[in-house]
Motif scaffolding. Structure first.
Motif, PDB file in Angstrom:
ATOM      1  N   VAL A   1       0.704  -1.212  -0.087  1.00  0.00           N
ATOM      2  CA  VAL A   1      -0.146  -0.073  -0.156  1.00  0.00           C
ATOM      3  C   VAL A   1       0.756   1.355   0.008  1.00  0.00           C
ATOM      4  O   VAL A   1       0.526   2.417  -0.726  1.00  0.00           O
ATOM      5  CB  VAL A   1      -1.021   0.001   1.186  1.00  0.00           C
ATOM      6  CG1 VAL A   1      -1.615   1.467   1.452  1.00  0.00           C
ATOM      7  CG2 VAL A   1      -2.048  -1.187   1.046  1.00  0.00           C
ATOM      8  N   VAL A   2       1.891   1.215   0.795  1.00  0.00           N
ATOM      9  CA  VAL A   2       2.853   2.392   0.904  1.00  0.00           C
ATOM     10  C   VAL A   2       3.362   2.649  -0.326  1.00  0.00           C
ATOM     11  O   VAL A   2       3.738   3.759  -0.878  1.00  0.00           O
ATOM     12  CB  VAL A   2       3.782   2.280   1.961  1.00  0.00           C
ATOM     13  CG1 VAL A   2       4.804   3.249   2.071  1.00  0.00           C
ATOM     14  CG2 VAL A   2       3.065   2.304   3.360  1.00  0.00           C
ATOM     15  N   SER A   3       3.959   1.550  -1.044  1.00  0.00           N
ATOM     16  CA  SER A   3       4.463   1.394  -2.246  1.00  0.00           C
ATOM     17  C   SER A   3       3.685   1.941  -3.228  1.00  0.00           C
ATOM     18  O   SER A   3       3.925   2.869  -4.187  1.00  0.00           O
ATOM     19  CB  SER A   3       5.122   0.268  -2.679  1.00  0.00           C
ATOM     20  OG  SER A   3       5.662   0.258  -3.836  1.00  0.00           O
ATOM     21  N   GLY A   4       2.578   1.731  -3.255  1.00  0.00           N
ATOM     22  CA  GLY A   4       1.670   2.253  -4.367  1.00  0.00           C
ATOM     23  C   GLY A   4       1.252   3.719  -4.129  1.00  0.00           C
ATOM     24  O   GLY A   4       1.239   4.388  -5.254  1.00  0.00           O
ATOM     25  N   ILE A   5       1.194   4.067  -2.957  1.00  0.00           N
ATOM     26  CA  ILE A   5       0.764   5.463  -2.785  1.00  0.00           C
ATOM     27  C   ILE A   5       2.034   6.289  -3.217  1.00  0.00           C
ATOM     28  O   ILE A   5       1.873   7.322  -3.839  1.00  0.00           O
ATOM     29  CB  ILE A   5       0.259   5.726  -1.353  1.00  0.00           C
ATOM     30  CG1 ILE A   5      -1.238   5.103  -0.873  1.00  0.00           C
ATOM     31  CG2 ILE A   5       0.341   7.286  -1.082  1.00  0.00           C
ATOM     32  CD1 ILE A   5      -1.348   5.230   0.447  1.00  0.00           C
ATOM     33  N   LEU A   6       3.040   5.941  -2.818  1.00  0.00           N
ATOM     34  CA  LEU A   6       4.450   6.566  -3.154  1.00  0.00           C
ATOM     35  C   LEU A   6       4.626   6.700  -4.690  1.00  0.00           C
ATOM     36  O   LEU A   6       5.114   7.687  -5.158  1.00  0.00           O
ATOM     37  CB  LEU A   6       5.806   5.799  -2.486  1.00  0.00           C
ATOM     38  CG  LEU A   6       5.924   6.292  -0.911  1.00  0.00           C
ATOM     39  CD1 LEU A   6       6.846   5.461  -0.440  1.00  0.00           C
ATOM     40  CD2 LEU A   6       5.988   7.742  -0.524  1.00  0.00           C
ATOM     41  N   SER A   7       4.233   5.696  -5.418  1.00  0.00           N
ATOM     42  CA  SER A   7       4.178   5.617  -6.851  1.00  0.00           C
ATOM     43  C   SER A   7       3.568   6.890  -7.566  1.00  0.00           C
ATOM     44  O   SER A   7       4.040   7.413  -8.283  1.00  0.00           O
ATOM     45  CB  SER A   7       4.097   4.316  -7.339  1.00  0.00           C
ATOM     46  OG  SER A   7       2.796   4.201  -7.280  1.00  0.00           O
ATOM     47  N   GLY A   8       2.154   6.958  -6.845  1.00  0.00           N
ATOM     48  CA  GLY A   8       1.477   8.078  -7.347  1.00  0.00           C
ATOM     49  C   GLY A   8       2.072   9.395  -7.043  1.00  0.00           C
ATOM     50  O   GLY A   8       1.864  10.229  -7.769  1.00  0.00           O
ATOM     51  N   LEU A   9       2.522   9.482  -5.926  1.00  0.00           N
ATOM     52  CA  LEU A   9       3.291  10.982  -5.479  1.00  0.00           C
ATOM     53  C   LEU A   9       4.505  11.058  -6.422  1.00  0.00           C
ATOM     54  O   LEU A   9       4.584  12.287  -6.815  1.00  0.00           O
ATOM     55  CB  LEU A   9       3.584  10.649  -4.030  1.00  0.00           C
ATOM     56  CG  LEU A   9       2.645  11.007  -3.038  1.00  0.00           C
ATOM     57  CD1 LEU A   9       3.117  10.501  -1.606  1.00  0.00           C
ATOM     58  CD2 LEU A   9       2.081  12.263  -3.090  1.00  0.00           C
ATOM     59  N   MET A  10       5.267  10.182  -6.745  1.00  0.00           N
ATOM     60  CA  MET A  10       6.407  10.238  -7.653  1.00  0.00           C
ATOM     61  C   MET A  10       5.832  10.848  -9.009  1.00  0.00           C
ATOM     62  O   MET A  10       6.491  11.750  -9.729  1.00  0.00           O
ATOM     63  CB  MET A  10       7.261   9.273  -7.730  1.00  0.00           C
ATOM     64  CG  MET A  10       7.962   8.795  -6.408  1.00  0.00           C
ATOM     65  SD  MET A  10       9.144   9.910  -5.919  1.00  0.00           S
ATOM     66  CE  MET A  10       9.618   9.250  -4.269  1.00  0.00           C
ATOM     67  N   VAL A  11       4.914  10.221  -9.388  1.00  0.00           N
ATOM     68  CA  VAL A  11       4.366  10.455 -10.677  1.00  0.00           C
ATOM     69  C   VAL A  11       3.784  11.878 -10.640  1.00  0.00           C
ATOM     70  O   VAL A  11       3.934  12.575 -11.672  1.00  0.00           O
ATOM     71  CB  VAL A  11       3.306   9.330 -11.198  1.00  0.00           C
ATOM     72  CG1 VAL A  11       2.413   9.941 -12.478  1.00  0.00           C
ATOM     73  CG2 VAL A  11       3.651   8.030 -11.458  1.00  0.00           C
ATOM     74  N   SER A  12       3.203  12.383  -9.498  1.00  0.00           N
ATOM     75  CA  SER A  12       2.639  13.545  -9.527  1.00  0.00           C
ATOM     76  C   SER A  12       3.710  14.719  -9.618  1.00  0.00           C
ATOM     77  O   SER A  12       3.779  15.587 -10.241  1.00  0.00           O
ATOM     78  CB  SER A  12       1.705  13.796  -8.323  1.00  0.00           C
ATOM     79  OG  SER A  12       2.689  13.557  -6.967  1.00  0.00           O
ATOM     80  N   CYS A  13       4.910  14.354  -8.890  1.00  0.00           N
ATOM     81  CA  CYS A  13       6.106  15.137  -9.031  1.00  0.00           C
ATOM     82  C   CYS A  13       6.486  15.452 -10.488  1.00  0.00           C
ATOM     83  O   CYS A  13       7.125  16.382 -10.923  1.00  0.00           O
ATOM     84  CB  CYS A  13       7.006  14.931  -8.072  1.00  0.00           C
ATOM     85  SG  CYS A  13       6.784  14.741  -6.341  1.00  0.00           S
TER      86      CYS A  13
END
Length: 327
Positions: free
Chosen positions: A170-182
């Motif tokens: 779950v943490v990995s998934g949310i972080l992937s979305g954050l990285m994409v947003s950056c």
């Protein structure tokens, strides 16, 4: 999920019927780009049971460079900066993009394909708050509500009790979305300094070198040493063709989406990119992913709806800003 995809596609067709040929072509190219990236994700899923995420990144980026080299001769781009001052931003985009790519490939290998892509497709939701916080861009309450709707969708997708995902995933998934947003936010600024093709090539070269340097080490859970290419059986079943396919599908996806943005307004064609999620679910089912829980399907639908609302509101905001500047 299929019902959400059908509704989205009907809305897009209704919009296209009322627009000119360029918009129709833009939607067509955007759909081809989403399909190409869908194939890429499916190939990574197939290879993920043997190759580590960093190995898959290396092969994908390495072969993609060959196809980008060929595309350069078809549509050349400038290697020179439009103006000075963009190097630090380019380096930060490369670093953030590398981290995001590692997480996305890890997610694809360790969770169902639909959930992995749903996390990455949530990038525009976080981009609103990052642009407000870092770039001091003004946001409307409509954008905030749309983003909160998407975050609710992410919560449904990530719920460990219904998705079967561990908290680490779950943490990995949310972080992937954050990285994409950056990456979205940085790309919006980078276009002032460099051609899009140049940024893609720099990113692909950096991914190739980074993954080559790290993939031979034991770096759980992202690398587990070098795994030799498999050439067992008849030649058309070799992994080599799947690995080349990751580079080809990645290059074609980038080419189609770039072409779409060049000939049609972004606000009208951006929602088509969410068909990536539909392809992820379909290909995931073909590859043996377990059936999705109702809340996961609802969450994916909310992410898509949130993304479409964000695009529409951003288009309205940009139009109003343009009219006030030229009045």
């Amino acid at each position: 999920m299929l019902a959400w995809g059908a509704i989205l596609w009907r809305v897009l067709l209704r919009v296209v019927e009322q627009r000119d040929l360029n918009v129709r072509l833009g939607v067509f190219y955007m759909a081809l780009g989403a399909l190409s990236f869908g194939l890429l994700n499916a190939l990574i899923k197939m290879l993920g049971s043997y190759y580590s995420p960093l190995e898959n990144i290396f092969y994908r980026s390495f072969f993609m460079l060959f196809f980008l080299w060929g595309l350069y001769y078809i549509k050349p781009f400038s290697f020179r900066a439009h103006k000075p001052g963009g190097l630090a931003l380019l380096i930060s985009r490369v670093f953030v993009g590398q981290m995001g790519m590692i997480l996305i490939f890890y997610n694809i290998a360790h969770m169902d394909l639909g959930s992995a892509i749903a996390f990455s497709q949530s990038g525009p939701i976080y981009a609103i708050f990052i642009a407000w916080w870092v770039l001091k861009e003004r946001i409307t309450w409509q954008l905030v509500l749309s983003a909160l709707l998407g975050i609710l969708g992410v919560g449904f997708v990530a719920n460990p009790h219904t998705s079967g995902l561990s908290w680490g995933l779950v943490v990995s998934g949310i972080l992937s979305g954050l990285m994409v947003s950056c990456a979205y936010v940085s790309l919006n600024k980078l276009k002032e300094y460099y051609d899009g093709g140049f940024v893609i090539v720099v990113f692909s070269v950096s991914l190739t070198l980074m993954s080559l340097a790290l993939m031979c080490f034991d770096i759980p859970p992202f690398a587990s040493g070098y795994h030799p290419l498999r050439f067992e059986g008849v030649w058309w079943r070799w992994d080599l063709w799947l690995l080349i396919g990751t580079g080809l599908s990645g290059a074609l996806g980038q080419c189609f989406i770039t072409k779409a943005y060049m000939i049609a307004p972004a606000g009208l064609i951006s929602p088509v990119d969410y068909t990536r999620l539909l392809w992820a679910v379909l290909f995931g089912m073909l590859l043996g992913d377990p059936p999705l829980h109702f809340l996961q399907i609802l969450g994916m639908g909310l992410i898509v709806l949130s993304g479409v609302l964000i695009v529409l509101e951003s288009k309205t905001k940009t139009k109003a800003k343009y009219e006030s500047t030229n009045s």
